[in-house]
Scaffold this motif. Structure first.
Motif, PDB file in Angstrom:
ATOM      1  N   THR A  24       0.839  -1.188   0.000  1.00  0.00           N
ATOM      2  CA  THR A  24       0.000   0.000   0.000  1.00  0.00           C
ATOM      3  C   THR A  24       0.880   1.246   0.000  1.00  0.00           C
ATOM      4  N   VAL A  25       0.240   2.389  -0.149  1.00  0.00           N
ATOM      5  CA  VAL A  25       0.957   3.661  -0.040  1.00  0.00           C
ATOM      6  C   VAL A  25       1.666   3.750   1.309  1.00  0.00           C
ATOM      7  N   ARG A  26       0.995   3.318   2.355  1.00  0.00           N
ATOM      8  CA  ARG A  26       1.577   3.353   3.702  1.00  0.00           C
ATOM      9  C   ARG A  26       2.840   2.488   3.775  1.00  0.00           C
ATOM     10  N   ASP A  27       2.798   1.311   3.158  1.00  0.00           N
ATOM     11  CA  ASP A  27       3.964   0.425   3.155  1.00  0.00           C
ATOM     12  C   ASP A  27       5.152   1.081   2.452  1.00  0.00           C
ATOM     13  N   VAL A  28       4.889   1.707   1.305  1.00  0.00           N
ATOM     14  CA  VAL A  28       5.968   2.365   0.558  1.00  0.00           C
ATOM     15  C   VAL A  28       6.566   3.500   1.378  1.00  0.00           C
ATOM     16  N   ALA A  29       5.709   4.305   1.990  1.00  0.00           N
ATOM     17  CA  ALA A  29       6.200   5.418   2.801  1.00  0.00           C
ATOM     18  C   ALA A  29       7.064   4.918   3.952  1.00  0.00           C
ATOM     19  N   ALA A  30       6.663   3.817   4.571  1.00  0.00           N
ATOM     20  CA  ALA A  30       7.462   3.252   5.660  1.00  0.00           C
ATOM     21  C   ALA A  30       8.807   2.756   5.143  1.00  0.00           C
ATOM     22  N   HIS A  31       8.790   2.101   3.997  1.00  0.00           N
ATOM     23  CA  HIS A  31      10.032   1.579   3.419  1.00  0.00           C
ATOM     24  C   HIS A  31      11.010   2.699   3.079  1.00  0.00           C
ATOM     25  N   MET A  32      10.503   3.825   2.630  1.00  0.00           N
ATOM     26  CA  MET A  32      11.375   4.906   2.170  1.00  0.00           C
ATOM     27  C   MET A  32      12.307   5.418   3.261  1.00  0.00           C
ATOM     28  N   SER A  33      11.898   5.315   4.508  1.00  0.00           N
ATOM     29  CA  SER A  33      12.724   5.854   5.594  1.00  0.00           C
ATOM     30  C   SER A  33      13.478   4.773   6.357  1.00  0.00           C
ATOM     31  N   LEU A  34      13.419   3.538   5.906  1.00  0.00           N
ATOM     32  CA  LEU A  34      14.096   2.453   6.618  1.00  0.00           C
ATOM     33  C   LEU A  34      15.584   2.748   6.788  1.00  0.00           C
ATOM     34  N   GLY A  35      16.219   3.246   5.743  1.00  0.00           N
ATOM     35  CA  GLY A  35      17.649   3.508   5.803  1.00  0.00           C
ATOM     36  C   GLY A  35      18.039   4.564   6.816  1.00  0.00           C
ATOM     37  N   PHE A  36      17.099   5.419   7.192  1.00  0.00           N
ATOM     38  CA  PHE A  36      17.379   6.452   8.188  1.00  0.00           C
ATOM     39  C   PHE A  36      17.212   5.905   9.605  1.00  0.00           C
ATOM     40  N   ARG A  37      16.324   4.941   9.743  1.00  0.00           N
ATOM     41  CA  ARG A  37      15.899   4.499  11.070  1.00  0.00           C
ATOM     42  C   ARG A  37      16.604   3.236  11.563  1.00  0.00           C
ATOM     43  N   TYR A  38      17.133   2.432  10.642  1.00  0.00           N
ATOM     44  CA  TYR A  38      17.732   1.155  11.018  1.00  0.00           C
ATOM     45  C   TYR A  38      19.253   1.272  11.042  1.00  0.00           C
ATOM     46  N   SER A  39      19.864   0.822  12.117  1.00  0.00           N
ATOM     47  CA  SER A  39      21.319   0.748  12.177  1.00  0.00           C
ATOM     48  C   SER A  39      21.793  -0.451  11.353  1.00  0.00           C
ATOM     49  N   LEU A  40      23.070  -0.469  11.021  1.00  0.00           N
ATOM     50  CA  LEU A  40      23.614  -1.611  10.278  1.00  0.00           C
ATOM     51  C   LEU A  40      23.456  -2.922  11.046  1.00  0.00           C
ATOM     52  N   PRO A  41      23.715  -2.945  12.367  1.00  0.00           N
ATOM     53  CA  PRO A  41      23.477  -4.201  13.096  1.00  0.00           C
ATOM     54  C   PRO A  41      22.019  -4.657  13.034  1.00  0.00           C
ATOM     55  N   ARG A  42      21.094  -3.704  13.095  1.00  0.00           N
ATOM     56  CA  ARG A  42      19.688  -4.104  13.020  1.00  0.00           C
ATOM     57  C   ARG A  42      19.350  -4.654  11.640  1.00  0.00           C
ATOM     58  N   ILE A  43      19.875  -4.018  10.596  1.00  0.00           N
ATOM     59  CA  ILE A  43      19.643  -4.529   9.247  1.00  0.00           C
ATOM     60  C   ILE A  43      20.189  -5.948   9.124  1.00  0.00           C
ATOM     61  N   ALA A  44      21.380  -6.170   9.682  1.00  0.00           N
ATOM     62  CA  ALA A  44      21.968  -7.513   9.633  1.00  0.00           C
ATOM     63  C   ALA A  44      21.071  -8.521  10.346  1.00  0.00           C
ATOM     64  N   ARG A  45      20.537  -8.135  11.503  1.00  0.00           N
ATOM     65  CA  ARG A  45      19.646  -9.047  12.237  1.00  0.00           C
ATOM     66  C   ARG A  45      18.384  -9.344  11.434  1.00  0.00           C
ATOM     67  N   GLU A  46      17.846  -8.312  10.780  1.00  0.00           N
ATOM     68  CA  GLU A  46      16.623  -8.511  10.000  1.00  0.00           C
ATOM     69  C   GLU A  46      16.878  -9.409   8.788  1.00  0.00           C
ATOM     70  N   ILE A  47      18.041  -9.278   8.169  1.00  0.00           N
ATOM     71  CA  ILE A  47      18.365 -10.142   7.027  1.00  0.00           C
ATOM     72  C   ILE A  47      18.511 -11.591   7.486  1.00  0.00           C
ATOM     73  N   ILE A  48      19.147 -11.787   8.641  1.00  0.00           N
ATOM     74  CA  ILE A  48      19.262 -13.147   9.184  1.00  0.00           C
ATOM     75  C   ILE A  48      17.872 -13.705   9.475  1.00  0.00           C
ATOM     76  N   ARG A  49      17.023 -12.872  10.054  1.00  0.00           N
ATOM     77  CA  ARG A  49      15.654 -13.290  10.357  1.00  0.00           C
ATOM     78  C   ARG A  49      14.899 -13.679   9.088  1.00  0.00           C
ATOM     79  N   ALA A  50      15.228 -12.997   7.982  1.00  0.00           N
ATOM     80  CA  ALA A  50      14.582 -13.283   6.694  1.00  0.00           C
ATOM     81  C   ALA A  50      15.307 -14.376   5.919  1.00  0.00           C
ATOM     82  N   ARG A  51      16.186 -15.105   6.607  1.00  0.00           N
ATOM     83  CA  ARG A  51      16.928 -16.229   6.015  1.00  0.00           C
ATOM     84  C   ARG A  51      17.748 -15.785   4.806  1.00  0.00           C
ATOM     85  N   GLY A  52      18.344 -14.599   4.940  1.00  0.00           N
ATOM     86  CA  GLY A  52      19.262 -14.114   3.922  1.00  0.00           C
ATOM     87  C   GLY A  52      18.628 -13.432   2.733  1.00  0.00           C
TER      88      GLY A  52
END
Length: 215
Positions: free
Chosen positions: A46-74
């Protein structure tokens, strides 16, 4: 990067990114509740999903991104999909708009592509919102030119854009890409095609237009 993209200095592209984020935040502030929940050009979002995605890079630290990728099985696709939906549910629409405005000068860039790719992320996702909503927002020509200058067969493959047998022809500036049957439209609409998007009826013309038209 092509000569078109090189004509813009890094400082000019950074200024364009900041302006784009502020303008998109202002646009988001005007949306009605039903527009936030409307489908975007990003499949399944949805529009809301896209808007949330657009700011992910501002809000997530590199360690958090790494944890989320592991959680998503790579899988980066699974990670971004999960985070967009979760963040869309967690934050208000006012917060989602403010994330863009408050981070207008944030130096985030995608893993590849540099600052031009950061501009592309903002411009294309902004169009993912405005085009299906029927909002006639015209992206400034200088920003579109930078991004058209980065379109190559390699980027088309990256964005899963099947451009075989077509030539993209802008009707509002002197730009073409590819060879084959002409596919004509405004430069910003052809940019969406090059980024793998299907567009609503009426945006494209030419014998191959139905191939890139949805709905």
């Amino acid at each position: 990067m092509s000569d078109t993209a090189r004509q813009q200095s890094p400082e000019a592209v950074k200024a364009a990114i900041a302006a784009e984020r502020r303008e998109l935040a202002d646009m988001l502030d005007t949306l009605r509740a039903e527009q936030w929940d409307a489908p975007s050009l990003c499949a399944g979002w949805t529009v809301r999903d896209v808007a949330a995605h657009m700011s992910l890079g501002f809000r997530y630290s590199l360690p958090r991104i790494a944890r989320e990728i592991i959680r998503a099985r790579g899988s980066l696709d699974r990670m971004t999909d999960h985070c967009a939906r979760a963040d869309a549910a967690a934050y208000s629409t006012a917060e989602l708009a403010s994330f863009l405005r408050d981070n207008a000068h944030h130096p985030w860039k995608p893993p590849v592509g540099g600052i031009a790719a950061a501009l592309g992320h903002d411009v294309v996702h902004g169009l993912d919102i405005t085009v299906p909503l029927g909002l006639d927002r015209e992206v400034p020509e200088d920003r579109v030119r930078v991004l058209l200058g980065t379109v190559t067969p390699r980027t088309a493959r990256f964005f899963r854009a099947d451009l075989d047998g077509v030539q993209l022809r802008a009707t509002d500036m002197d730009w073409t890409f590819g060879t084959g049957a002409p596919l004509s439209g405004r430069a910003q609409d052809l940019l969406l095609v090059a980024y793998g998007r299907g567009l609503p009826p009426g945006h494209l013309t030419g014998p191959q237009a139905p191939r890139f038209t949805t709905g």
